[in-house]
Design a protein around this motif. Structure first.
Motif, PDB file in Angstrom:
ATOM      1  N   SER A 133       0.837  -1.202   0.000  1.00 40.78           N
ATOM      2  CA  SER A 133       0.000   0.000   0.000  1.00 40.78           C
ATOM      3  C   SER A 133       0.869   1.248   0.000  1.00 40.78           C
ATOM      4  O   SER A 133       2.065   1.188   0.275  1.00 40.78           O
ATOM      5  CB  SER A 133      -0.951   0.014   1.203  1.00 40.78           C
ATOM      6  N   HIS A 134       0.240   2.361  -0.297  1.00 41.15           N
ATOM      7  CA  HIS A 134       0.943   3.639  -0.426  1.00 41.15           C
ATOM      8  C   HIS A 134       0.449   4.625   0.623  1.00 41.15           C
ATOM      9  O   HIS A 134      -0.736   4.644   0.964  1.00 41.15           O
ATOM     10  CB  HIS A 134       0.691   4.214  -1.827  1.00 41.15           C
ATOM     11  N   VAL A 135       1.370   5.442   1.114  1.00 34.50           N
ATOM     12  CA  VAL A 135       1.014   6.518   2.040  1.00 34.50           C
ATOM     13  C   VAL A 135       1.608   7.827   1.532  1.00 34.50           C
ATOM     14  O   VAL A 135       2.788   7.883   1.182  1.00 34.50           O
ATOM     15  CB  VAL A 135       1.531   6.241   3.468  1.00 34.50           C
ATOM     16  N   PHE A 136       0.773   8.854   1.464  1.00 38.17           N
ATOM     17  CA  PHE A 136       1.275  10.212   1.297  1.00 38.17           C
ATOM     18  C   PHE A 136       1.486  10.793   2.691  1.00 38.17           C
ATOM     19  O   PHE A 136       0.532  10.910   3.470  1.00 38.17           O
ATOM     20  CB  PHE A 136       0.279  11.091   0.548  1.00 38.17           C
ATOM     21  N   ASP A 151      -5.130   4.848   0.936  1.00 37.91           N
ATOM     22  CA  ASP A 151      -4.139   4.614  -0.097  1.00 37.91           C
ATOM     23  C   ASP A 151      -4.588   5.399  -1.311  1.00 37.91           C
ATOM     24  O   ASP A 151      -5.703   5.203  -1.783  1.00 37.91           O
ATOM     25  CB  ASP A 151      -4.046   3.116  -0.365  1.00 37.91           C
ATOM     26  N   ALA A 152      -3.723   6.229  -1.825  1.00 36.52           N
ATOM     27  CA  ALA A 152      -4.081   7.104  -2.931  1.00 36.52           C
ATOM     28  C   ALA A 152      -3.285   6.807  -4.189  1.00 36.52           C
ATOM     29  O   ALA A 152      -3.309   7.597  -5.130  1.00 36.52           O
ATOM     30  CB  ALA A 152      -3.863   8.562  -2.528  1.00 36.52           C
ATOM     31  N   ALA A 153      -2.576   5.660  -4.240  1.00 32.70           N
ATOM     32  CA  ALA A 153      -1.702   5.428  -5.389  1.00 32.70           C
ATOM     33  C   ALA A 153      -1.568   3.980  -5.829  1.00 32.70           C
ATOM     34  O   ALA A 153      -1.143   3.736  -6.953  1.00 32.70           O
ATOM     35  CB  ALA A 153      -0.307   5.987  -5.094  1.00 32.70           C
ATOM     36  N   VAL A 154      -1.917   3.017  -5.003  1.00 28.30           N
ATOM     37  CA  VAL A 154      -1.664   1.616  -5.357  1.00 28.30           C
ATOM     38  C   VAL A 154      -2.947   0.800  -5.475  1.00 28.30           C
ATOM     39  O   VAL A 154      -3.245   0.234  -6.521  1.00 28.30           O
ATOM     40  CB  VAL A 154      -0.700   0.958  -4.342  1.00 28.30           C
ATOM     41  N   ASN A 155      -3.728   0.731  -4.399  1.00 30.24           N
ATOM     42  CA  ASN A 155      -4.923  -0.115  -4.386  1.00 30.24           C
ATOM     43  C   ASN A 155      -6.127   0.666  -4.904  1.00 30.24           C
ATOM     44  O   ASN A 155      -6.543   1.654  -4.288  1.00 30.24           O
ATOM     45  CB  ASN A 155      -5.180  -0.617  -2.969  1.00 30.24           C
ATOM     46  N   ILE A 156      -6.695   0.218  -6.006  1.00 27.08           N
ATOM     47  CA  ILE A 156      -7.745   0.985  -6.677  1.00 27.08           C
ATOM     48  C   ILE A 156      -9.055   0.930  -5.898  1.00 27.08           C
ATOM     49  O   ILE A 156      -9.644   1.961  -5.571  1.00 27.08           O
ATOM     50  CB  ILE A 156      -7.951   0.473  -8.116  1.00 27.08           C
ATOM     51  N   ALA A 157      -9.527  -0.266  -5.609  1.00 22.74           N
ATOM     52  CA  ALA A 157     -10.799  -0.429  -4.892  1.00 22.74           C
ATOM     53  C   ALA A 157     -10.624  -1.544  -3.864  1.00 22.74           C
ATOM     54  O   ALA A 157     -11.120  -2.656  -4.046  1.00 22.74           O
ATOM     55  CB  ALA A 157     -11.930  -0.754  -5.857  1.00 22.74           C
TER      56      ALA A 157
END
Length: 319
Positions: A133-136, A151-157
Protein backbone atom coordinates in the motif's frame (compact mmCIF):
# COMPACT_ATOMS: atom_id res chain seq x y z
CA UNK A 1 2.00 41.83 9.75
CA UNK A 2 1.18 40.59 6.23
CA UNK A 3 4.75 39.39 5.67
CA UNK A 4 4.73 37.46 8.95
CA UNK A 5 1.46 35.78 8.01
CA UNK A 6 2.77 34.69 4.62
CA UNK A 7 5.95 33.37 6.21
CA UNK A 8 3.96 31.32 8.69
CA UNK A 9 1.71 29.83 6.03
CA UNK A 10 4.58 28.72 3.82
CA UNK A 11 6.84 27.18 6.45
CA UNK A 12 7.30 23.41 6.36
CA UNK A 13 8.65 22.67 9.82
CA UNK A 14 7.23 19.13 9.88
CA UNK A 15 9.25 18.00 6.86
CA UNK A 16 12.32 19.88 7.98
CA UNK A 17 12.22 18.05 11.30
CA UNK A 18 11.92 14.62 9.65
CA UNK A 19 14.80 15.40 7.29
CA UNK A 20 16.98 16.70 10.14
CA UNK A 21 16.39 13.55 12.20
CA UNK A 22 17.18 11.31 9.22
CA UNK A 23 20.39 13.23 8.52
CA UNK A 24 21.70 12.28 11.97
CA UNK A 25 21.87 8.65 10.79
CA UNK A 26 24.33 7.13 8.35
CA UNK A 27 23.03 7.09 4.76
CA UNK A 28 21.63 3.80 3.48
CA UNK A 29 22.35 2.00 0.22
CA UNK A 30 19.38 2.55 -2.06
CA UNK A 31 18.70 0.85 -5.39
CA UNK A 32 17.42 3.52 -7.79
CA UNK A 33 15.52 1.91 -10.66
CA UNK A 34 15.87 3.63 -14.07
CA UNK A 35 17.08 7.14 -13.11
CA UNK A 36 16.92 8.13 -16.77
CA UNK A 37 15.47 11.61 -16.75
CA UNK A 38 16.53 14.83 -15.07
CA UNK A 39 13.99 14.69 -12.23
CA UNK A 40 14.75 11.16 -11.09
CA UNK A 41 18.55 11.42 -11.42
CA UNK A 42 18.65 14.83 -9.77
CA UNK A 43 16.41 13.56 -6.95
CA UNK A 44 18.74 10.66 -6.19
CA UNK A 45 21.83 12.88 -6.23
CA UNK A 46 20.20 15.55 -4.05
CA UNK A 47 19.27 12.88 -1.50
CA UNK A 48 22.84 11.61 -1.63
CA UNK A 49 24.26 15.11 -1.16
CA UNK A 50 21.92 15.57 1.82
CA UNK A 51 23.37 12.47 3.48
CA UNK A 52 20.15 10.44 3.24
CA UNK A 53 21.05 7.69 0.77
CA UNK A 54 23.92 6.03 -1.05
CA UNK A 55 22.42 5.56 -4.51
CA UNK A 56 23.07 2.50 -6.66
CA UNK A 57 21.95 3.62 -10.11
CA UNK A 58 20.29 0.80 -12.04
CA UNK A 59 19.58 1.40 -15.72
CA UNK A 60 21.25 1.93 -19.12
CA UNK A 61 24.68 3.22 -18.10
CA UNK A 62 25.28 5.25 -21.25
CA UNK A 63 21.97 7.07 -20.88
CA UNK A 64 22.54 7.78 -17.18
CA UNK A 65 25.97 9.27 -17.92
CA UNK A 66 24.59 11.33 -20.81
CA UNK A 67 21.84 12.80 -18.62
CA UNK A 68 24.28 13.59 -15.82
CA UNK A 69 26.46 15.53 -18.27
CA UNK A 70 23.50 17.31 -19.84
CA UNK A 71 22.28 18.64 -16.49
CA UNK A 72 25.80 19.09 -15.08
CA UNK A 73 25.45 16.68 -12.15
CA UNK A 74 28.50 14.74 -11.01
CA UNK A 75 27.97 11.00 -10.52
CA UNK A 76 31.65 10.12 -10.15
CA UNK A 77 32.16 7.38 -7.59
CA UNK A 78 28.57 6.16 -7.68
CA UNK A 79 27.88 2.56 -8.62
CA UNK A 80 26.03 2.14 -11.90
CA UNK A 81 24.49 -1.25 -12.70
CA UNK A 82 24.09 -1.41 -16.47
CA UNK A 83 20.87 -2.96 -17.77
CA UNK A 84 19.24 -2.39 -21.17
CA UNK A 85 15.76 -1.04 -20.32
CA UNK A 86 13.29 -0.11 -17.59
CA UNK A 87 11.82 -3.60 -17.15
CA UNK A 88 15.29 -5.00 -16.56
CA UNK A 89 16.07 -2.08 -14.23
CA UNK A 90 13.06 -2.88 -12.03
CA UNK A 91 13.98 -6.56 -11.86
CA UNK A 92 17.66 -5.86 -11.18
CA UNK A 93 16.93 -3.27 -8.49
CA UNK A 94 14.74 -5.80 -6.69
CA UNK A 95 17.46 -8.42 -7.07
CA UNK A 96 19.95 -6.03 -5.46
CA UNK A 97 17.59 -5.63 -2.51
CA UNK A 98 17.14 -9.40 -2.19
CA UNK A 99 20.92 -9.88 -2.20
CA UNK A 100 21.28 -7.56 0.78
CA UNK A 101 23.30 -4.89 -1.05
CA UNK A 102 20.66 -2.21 -0.46
CA UNK A 103 18.04 -1.49 2.21
CA UNK A 104 15.72 0.78 0.23
CA UNK A 105 14.25 0.94 -3.27
CA UNK A 106 13.67 4.18 -5.16
CA UNK A 107 11.55 4.73 -8.27
CA UNK A 108 13.21 6.44 -11.21
CA UNK A 109 11.65 7.37 -14.55
CA UNK A 110 9.81 4.09 -15.09
CA UNK A 111 6.09 3.68 -14.46
CA UNK A 112 5.03 2.78 -10.92
CA UNK A 113 3.22 -0.34 -12.15
CA UNK A 114 6.42 -1.62 -13.74
CA UNK A 115 8.40 -1.22 -10.53
CA UNK A 116 5.67 -2.65 -8.31
CA UNK A 117 5.24 -5.56 -10.70
CA UNK A 118 8.83 -6.57 -9.95
CA UNK A 119 8.28 -5.97 -6.23
CA UNK A 120 5.17 -8.18 -6.06
CA UNK A 121 6.51 -11.08 -8.14
CA UNK A 122 5.84 -14.29 -6.18
CA UNK A 123 9.14 -15.89 -7.17
CA UNK A 124 11.62 -13.01 -7.28
CA UNK A 125 9.92 -10.06 -5.58
CA UNK A 126 9.86 -8.46 -2.15
CA UNK A 127 6.47 -9.67 -0.95
CA UNK A 128 5.56 -10.16 2.70
CA UNK A 129 2.33 -11.34 4.31
CA UNK A 130 0.97 -7.78 4.01
CA UNK A 131 -0.80 -6.11 1.13
CA UNK A 132 1.38 -3.51 -0.62
CA UNK A 133 0.00 0.00 0.00
CA UNK A 134 0.94 3.64 -0.43
CA UNK A 135 1.01 6.52 2.04
CA UNK A 136 1.27 10.21 1.30
CA UNK A 137 3.03 11.83 4.26
CA UNK A 138 1.67 15.35 3.89
CA UNK A 139 3.01 18.59 5.27
CA UNK A 140 0.06 21.01 5.04
CA UNK A 141 1.29 24.51 6.00
CA UNK A 142 -2.07 25.55 7.43
CA UNK A 143 -2.51 22.39 9.51
CA UNK A 144 -0.67 21.79 12.77
CA UNK A 145 0.00 18.07 12.34
CA UNK A 146 1.55 15.84 9.71
CA UNK A 147 -1.27 14.09 7.82
CA UNK A 148 -1.03 10.59 6.39
CA UNK A 149 -3.35 9.87 3.44
CA UNK A 150 -3.72 6.25 2.40
CA UNK A 151 -4.14 4.61 -0.10
CA UNK A 152 -4.08 7.10 -2.93
CA UNK A 153 -1.70 5.43 -5.39
CA UNK A 154 -1.66 1.62 -5.36
CA UNK A 155 -4.92 -0.11 -4.39
CA UNK A 156 -7.75 0.98 -6.68
CA UNK A 157 -10.80 -0.43 -4.89
CA UNK A 158 -9.56 -2.35 -1.83
CA UNK A 159 -11.84 -4.83 -0.08
CA UNK A 160 -12.14 -5.04 3.69
CA UNK A 161 -9.09 -7.24 4.28
CA UNK A 162 -6.96 -5.10 1.97
CA UNK A 163 -8.09 -2.05 3.93
CA UNK A 164 -7.03 -3.81 7.13
CA UNK A 165 -3.47 -4.05 5.76
CA UNK A 166 -3.60 -0.48 4.44
CA UNK A 167 -4.53 0.77 7.92
CA UNK A 168 -1.92 -1.37 9.68
CA UNK A 169 0.85 -0.33 7.28
CA UNK A 170 0.09 3.35 7.93
CA UNK A 171 -0.04 2.87 11.70
CA UNK A 172 3.28 1.03 11.68
CA UNK A 173 4.89 3.84 9.66
CA UNK A 174 3.53 6.54 11.95
CA UNK A 175 4.86 4.68 14.99
CA UNK A 176 8.24 3.99 13.35
CA UNK A 177 8.75 7.70 12.76
CA UNK A 178 8.48 8.29 16.50
CA UNK A 179 5.23 10.24 16.21
CA UNK A 180 3.43 8.22 18.87
CA UNK A 181 0.10 6.40 18.74
CA UNK A 182 -1.92 7.73 15.81
CA UNK A 183 -5.56 8.69 15.65
CA UNK A 184 -6.95 7.04 12.53
CA UNK A 185 -10.05 8.31 10.71
CA UNK A 186 -11.76 5.91 8.31
CA UNK A 187 -13.24 8.34 5.80
CA UNK A 188 -16.52 8.26 3.94
CA UNK A 189 -19.04 10.84 2.73
CA UNK A 190 -20.99 10.70 5.98
CA UNK A 191 -20.34 9.90 9.63
CA UNK A 192 -23.13 7.37 10.11
CA UNK A 193 -23.26 3.72 9.06
CA UNK A 194 -25.39 3.71 5.93
CA UNK A 195 -25.96 0.44 4.01
CA UNK A 196 -26.29 2.28 0.70
CA UNK A 197 -22.72 3.63 1.12
CA UNK A 198 -20.46 0.53 1.34
CA UNK A 199 -17.46 2.47 2.66
CA UNK A 200 -19.38 3.21 5.86
CA UNK A 201 -19.83 -0.52 6.45
CA UNK A 202 -16.10 -1.10 5.90
CA UNK A 203 -15.33 1.73 8.33
CA UNK A 204 -17.49 0.21 11.04
CA UNK A 205 -15.94 -3.22 10.46
CA UNK A 206 -12.39 -1.84 10.62
CA UNK A 207 -13.12 -0.14 13.94
CA UNK A 208 -14.47 -3.38 15.36
CA UNK A 209 -11.40 -5.22 14.03
CA UNK A 210 -9.28 -2.79 16.02
CA UNK A 211 -11.39 -3.52 19.11
CA UNK A 212 -10.68 -7.24 18.61
CA UNK A 213 -6.93 -6.85 18.07
CA UNK A 214 -6.94 -7.47 14.31
CA UNK A 215 -5.52 -3.96 13.88
CA UNK A 216 -3.09 -2.73 16.51
CA UNK A 217 -1.13 0.35 17.51
CA UNK A 218 -3.65 3.05 16.60
CA UNK A 219 -6.93 4.54 17.74
CA UNK A 220 -9.60 4.14 15.06
CA UNK A 221 -12.94 5.81 14.43
CA UNK A 222 -15.25 5.81 11.46
CA UNK A 223 -17.06 6.39 9.35
CA UNK A 224 -16.05 10.04 9.49
CA UNK A 225 -16.47 12.69 6.82
CA UNK A 226 -13.32 14.66 6.02
CA UNK A 227 -14.48 17.81 7.79
CA UNK A 228 -15.26 16.17 11.11
CA UNK A 229 -12.10 14.06 10.90
CA UNK A 230 -9.77 17.08 10.95
CA UNK A 231 -11.94 19.91 12.31
CA UNK A 232 -12.98 19.83 15.96
CA UNK A 233 -15.65 22.54 15.48
CA UNK A 234 -17.16 20.51 12.61
CA UNK A 235 -17.22 17.39 14.77
CA UNK A 236 -18.85 19.28 17.64
CA UNK A 237 -21.53 20.73 15.37
CA UNK A 238 -22.40 17.20 14.25
CA UNK A 239 -22.48 16.04 17.88
CA UNK A 240 -19.76 13.45 17.35
CA UNK A 241 -18.22 12.23 20.59
CA UNK A 242 -14.86 10.78 19.68
CA UNK A 243 -11.22 11.28 20.61
CA UNK A 244 -10.33 10.85 16.91
CA UNK A 245 -12.83 13.28 15.36
CA UNK A 246 -11.19 16.67 14.87
CA UNK A 247 -7.75 15.25 15.69
CA UNK A 248 -7.12 12.64 12.99
CA UNK A 249 -3.53 12.08 11.90
CA UNK A 250 -4.09 9.18 9.49
CA UNK A 251 -6.83 9.56 6.89
CA UNK A 252 -7.90 6.25 5.35
CA UNK A 253 -9.79 6.86 2.12
CA UNK A 254 -12.41 4.50 0.66
CA UNK A 255 -10.65 4.04 -2.70
CA UNK A 256 -7.80 5.32 -4.85
CA UNK A 257 -9.90 7.89 -6.69
CA UNK A 258 -11.02 9.59 -3.47
CA UNK A 259 -7.49 9.47 -2.05
CA UNK A 260 -5.85 10.83 -5.17
CA UNK A 261 -8.29 13.74 -5.33
CA UNK A 262 -7.86 14.50 -1.63
CA UNK A 263 -4.05 14.46 -1.79
CA UNK A 264 -3.91 16.61 -4.92
CA UNK A 265 -6.46 19.01 -3.49
CA UNK A 266 -4.22 19.51 -0.44
CA UNK A 267 -1.16 19.83 -2.67
CA UNK A 268 -2.44 22.32 -5.23
CA UNK A 269 -4.92 24.36 -3.19
CA UNK A 270 -3.37 24.22 0.29
CA UNK A 271 0.28 24.28 -0.90
CA UNK A 272 0.97 20.98 0.85
CA UNK A 273 3.98 18.80 0.11
CA UNK A 274 3.24 15.10 -0.35
CA UNK A 275 6.09 12.67 0.29
CA UNK A 276 5.28 9.25 -1.12
CA UNK A 277 6.26 5.85 0.25
CA UNK A 278 5.11 2.30 -0.50
CA UNK A 279 4.76 -0.07 2.44
CA UNK A 280 4.12 -3.76 2.93
CA UNK A 281 7.25 -4.96 1.10
CA UNK A 282 10.48 -6.20 2.65
CA UNK A 283 11.99 -2.71 2.35
CA UNK A 284 10.62 0.83 2.12
CA UNK A 285 9.95 1.95 -1.46
CA UNK A 286 10.45 5.64 -2.27
CA UNK A 287 7.83 6.68 -4.82
CA UNK A 288 8.44 10.21 -6.04
CA UNK A 289 6.73 12.19 -8.79
CA UNK A 290 8.26 14.33 -11.53
CA UNK A 291 6.23 17.23 -10.09
CA UNK A 292 7.81 16.92 -6.62
CA UNK A 293 9.99 19.75 -5.37
CA UNK A 294 13.35 19.18 -3.70
CA UNK A 295 11.89 19.31 -0.18
CA UNK A 296 9.32 16.62 -1.01
CA UNK A 297 11.92 14.32 -2.60
CA UNK A 298 14.18 14.66 0.43
CA UNK A 299 11.25 14.06 2.78
CA UNK A 300 10.31 10.87 0.90
CA UNK A 301 13.87 9.60 1.34
CA UNK A 302 13.94 10.69 4.98
CA UNK A 303 10.71 8.86 5.80
CA UNK A 304 11.95 5.68 4.11
CA UNK A 305 15.30 5.93 5.87
CA UNK A 306 13.74 6.37 9.30
CA UNK A 307 11.48 3.38 8.66
CA UNK A 308 14.43 1.24 7.58
CA UNK A 309 16.40 2.18 10.70
CA UNK A 310 13.42 1.51 12.97
CA UNK A 311 13.16 -1.98 11.48
CA UNK A 312 16.84 -2.55 12.21
CA UNK A 313 16.33 -1.59 15.84
CA UNK A 314 12.77 -2.95 16.05
CA UNK A 315 11.88 0.36 17.72
CA UNK A 316 10.74 3.81 16.60
CA UNK A 317 13.33 6.48 15.79
CA UNK A 318 13.22 9.33 18.31
CA UNK A 319 14.18 12.94 17.77
Amino acid sequence: MADATVSKIHRHEKYEKLIAIAQQLEPLETAVAQPCDEASLRGAIEASDAGLIIPILVGPATKIVEISKAINIAIDGLEIVDVPHSHAAAAKAVEIIRSGKAEMLMKGSLHSDELLGAVTSRETGLRTGRRISHVFVMDVPTHSQTLFVTDAAVNIAPDLMAKRDIVQNAIDLYTALGLGKPKVAILSAVETVTPSIPSTLDAAALCKMADRGQITGGELDGPLAFDNAISLPAARIKGIKSSVAGHAQILVVPDLEAGNMLAKNLTFISNADAAGIVLGARVPIILTSRADNVRTRLASCAVAKLLAYSRRANAPIRA
